[in-house]
Design a protein around this motif. Structure first.
Motif, PDB file in Angstrom:
ATOM      1  N   ARG A 109     104.203  75.648 169.576  1.00 33.90           N
ATOM      2  CA  ARG A 109     103.266  76.230 168.619  1.00 33.90           C
ATOM      3  C   ARG A 109     102.074  75.308 168.366  1.00 33.90           C
ATOM      4  O   ARG A 109     102.019  74.181 168.836  1.00 33.90           O
ATOM      5  N   PHE A 110     101.108  75.822 167.605  1.00 32.11           N
ATOM      6  CA  PHE A 110      99.946  75.082 167.098  1.00 32.11           C
ATOM      7  C   PHE A 110      98.938  74.690 168.178  1.00 32.11           C
ATOM      8  O   PHE A 110      98.105  73.820 167.957  1.00 32.11           O
ATOM      9  N   ALA A 111      98.979  75.327 169.342  1.00 36.82           N
ATOM     10  CA  ALA A 111      98.057  74.952 170.414  1.00 36.82           C
ATOM     11  C   ALA A 111      96.608  75.280 170.089  1.00 36.82           C
ATOM     12  O   ALA A 111      95.698  74.719 170.691  1.00 36.82           O
ATOM     13  N   PHE A 112      96.376  76.186 169.129  1.00 35.07           N
ATOM     14  CA  PHE A 112      95.018  76.648 168.859  1.00 35.07           C
ATOM     15  C   PHE A 112      94.455  76.092 167.550  1.00 35.07           C
ATOM     16  O   PHE A 112      93.379  76.482 167.121  1.00 35.07           O
ATOM     17  N   GLY A 125      91.602  73.475 169.793  1.00 31.77           N
ATOM     18  CA  GLY A 125      92.220  74.791 169.711  1.00 31.77           C
ATOM     19  C   GLY A 125      91.384  75.898 170.318  1.00 31.77           C
ATOM     20  O   GLY A 125      91.890  76.751 171.048  1.00 31.77           O
ATOM     21  N   ALA A 126      90.078  75.898 170.026  1.00 33.99           N
ATOM     22  CA  ALA A 126      89.209  76.951 170.561  1.00 33.99           C
ATOM     23  C   ALA A 126      89.163  76.899 172.088  1.00 33.99           C
ATOM     24  O   ALA A 126      89.150  77.938 172.757  1.00 33.99           O
ATOM     25  N   GLU A 143      90.771  79.330 177.293  1.00 35.32           N
ATOM     26  CA  GLU A 143      91.451  79.251 178.584  1.00 35.32           C
ATOM     27  C   GLU A 143      92.350  80.467 178.793  1.00 35.32           C
ATOM     28  O   GLU A 143      92.382  81.064 179.883  1.00 35.32           O
ATOM     29  N   LEU A 144      93.058  80.867 177.749  1.00 37.42           N
ATOM     30  CA  LEU A 144      93.911  82.044 177.858  1.00 37.42           C
ATOM     31  C   LEU A 144      93.083  83.320 177.990  1.00 37.42           C
ATOM     32  O   LEU A 144      93.398  84.193 178.806  1.00 37.42           O
ATOM     33  N   LEU A 145      92.012  83.433 177.218  1.00 38.73           N
ATOM     34  CA  LEU A 145      91.167  84.625 177.300  1.00 38.73           C
ATOM     35  C   LEU A 145      90.478  84.718 178.660  1.00 38.73           C
ATOM     36  O   LEU A 145      90.368  85.810 179.230  1.00 38.73           O
ATOM     37  N   TYR A 181      90.899  81.826 162.991  1.00 41.12           N
ATOM     38  CA  TYR A 181      90.588  80.408 163.178  1.00 41.12           C
ATOM     39  C   TYR A 181      90.216  80.154 164.631  1.00 41.12           C
ATOM     40  O   TYR A 181      90.023  81.106 165.391  1.00 41.12           O
ATOM     41  N   ALA A 182      90.092  78.879 165.010  1.00 40.60           N
ATOM     42  CA  ALA A 182      89.716  78.488 166.378  1.00 40.60           C
ATOM     43  C   ALA A 182      88.395  79.145 166.776  1.00 40.60           C
ATOM     44  O   ALA A 182      88.333  79.911 167.749  1.00 40.60           O
TER      45      ALA A 182
END
Length: 373
Positions: free
Chosen positions: A288-291, A296-297, A302-304, A346-347
């Motif tokens: 958790r908390f990767a973003f 984080g952004a 990277e995922l998007l 957030y992010a």
């Protein structure tokens, strides 16, 4: 009635690979800060140097709340985040208009709180007084974590399965994603106390399930059709420019470079039935908390960029933890627990958290997307 059976806040700890939890600490204060490079956190507890270690209540990092990297929807009008809750840019096609589909709704972590789920769905007009689908062509997505900690996880699964059939008959749909607690329950049912290898030693699904709030009544009522249904859940999906997934982690990137590839890999892993492989999948979904922090952004982007979408929507990490606010009733009887009234954006406004902390006397979120003020 909603809220019944929930008392003092209980942090939703994820005990992963072979860890033995320390005695639970009082939750009246914010969790201590992250472990320092010197080998201990500010509470004096030993630091965990294992890179696969999953944070517990003893070392969850703290972020001060305020106008900054994120805010809850209720705060946005005064915190300068009006732009964060506007509809997704026009470049993202609106499937509801093009395909005759209804509005999109997303549900955060339920964790066995069936009464709260029914109340939240009814409030949005998605079910009627008898608990049946009443939303026509609406689209409803659950982000996973149906069981554990709360009183009736199997009842939650039964309701989601029922609504899936009823929504499809009405021209809409109700679907669900795979959460780490689905993986945990499947593993506990299939593998029990079979030893699995982890970075911190030997563990078992059964022990981890109990440590993470597994309810024996759920296991007693768990049937093969429940396990089969959970085992076929997708890990991620894109809807109307929103990338929906359960965990706020970049571990999804390890399972494929497209949504289809990730979903196929997760399903195939469960079908192979190798205990160590399934444990590794569960362990990675507990991250958790990767973003949340400065990078984080970049992690969200990277995922998007890999899977598509304009924004990422997740559950898993309760909003009070993301805000660094975890409280309880103080000595004078005052309730210092954080009030969660909506999603947390957030992010750089790219991530939306949907776990309102129902296990911590918070709110079970059922929200229509895109977000509006």
């Amino acid at each position: 009635m909603p809220g019944q059976g929930r008392g003092q806040a209980v942090p939703p700890v994820e005990y992963a690979p072979g860890t033995v939890p320390a005695p639970r600490q009082p939750t009246s204060a914010v969790p201590p800060a992250r472990a320092t490079a010197g080998g201990a956190d500010h509470s004096g507890a030993p630091a965990h140097t294992d890179p696969e270690y999953t944070p517990t209540e003893r070392d969850l990092p703290v972020i001060a709340r305020g106008v900054g990297p994120g805010s809850t929807i209720a705060d946005l009008s005064t915190a300068g985040f009006a732009d964060a809750i506007e509809p997704v840019p026009a470049a993202a096609p609106a499937r509801a208009d093009q395909e005759g589909l209804g509005p999109l709704f997303v549900v955060g972590d339920v964790h066995g709180y069936l009464d709260e789920l029914r109340a939240a769905l009814a409030e949005q007009g998605l079910i009627d007084a008898e608990g049946n689908w009443s939303a026509g062509k609406a689209r409803l997505w659950f982000l996973g974590d149906f069981t554990d900690r709360g009183p009736d996880g199997i009842g939650v699964i039964d309701l989601v399965m029922q609504l899936s059939a009823q929504a499809a008959a009405a021209g809409g749909y109700c679907k669900a994603l795979m959460g780490n607690h689905e993986l945990l329950l499947i593993g506990a049912k299939r593998f029990g106390d079979t030893p699995v290898q982890s970075g911190a030693g030997t563990a078992s699904f059964q022990a981890a399930w109990l440590l993470n709030g597994g309810q024996r009544t759920d296991m007693e009522r768990l049937e093969d059709h429940h396990v089969q249904w959970m085992s076929r859940l997708d890990a991620m999906v894109e809807e109307d420019g929103h990338l929906l997934l359960h965990s706020d982690t970049t571990a999804y990137l390890e399972y494929g470079d497209s949504i289809e590839a990730v979903n196929d890999t997760v399903t195939e892993t469960l079908q192979r039935g190798d205990a160590d492989e399934c444990w590794d999948l569960f362990r990675k979904f507990t991250k958790r908390f990767a973003f949340r922090d400065e990078a984080g952004a970049m992690a969200v982007r990277e995922l998007l960029d890999t899977y598509g979408g304009e924004r990422l929507v997740h559950g898993h990490s309760p909003i009070p933890y993301l805000l660094g606010e975890v409280g309880a009733e103080d000595a004078d009887g005052e309730d210092s627990r954080p009030l969660v009234s909506g999603p947390h954006v957030y992010a750089d406004d790219l991530a939306i958290a949907m776990d309102g902390g129902v296990t911590m006397a918070g709110k079970l979120l059922v929200v229509q997307f895109p977000l509006r003020g």
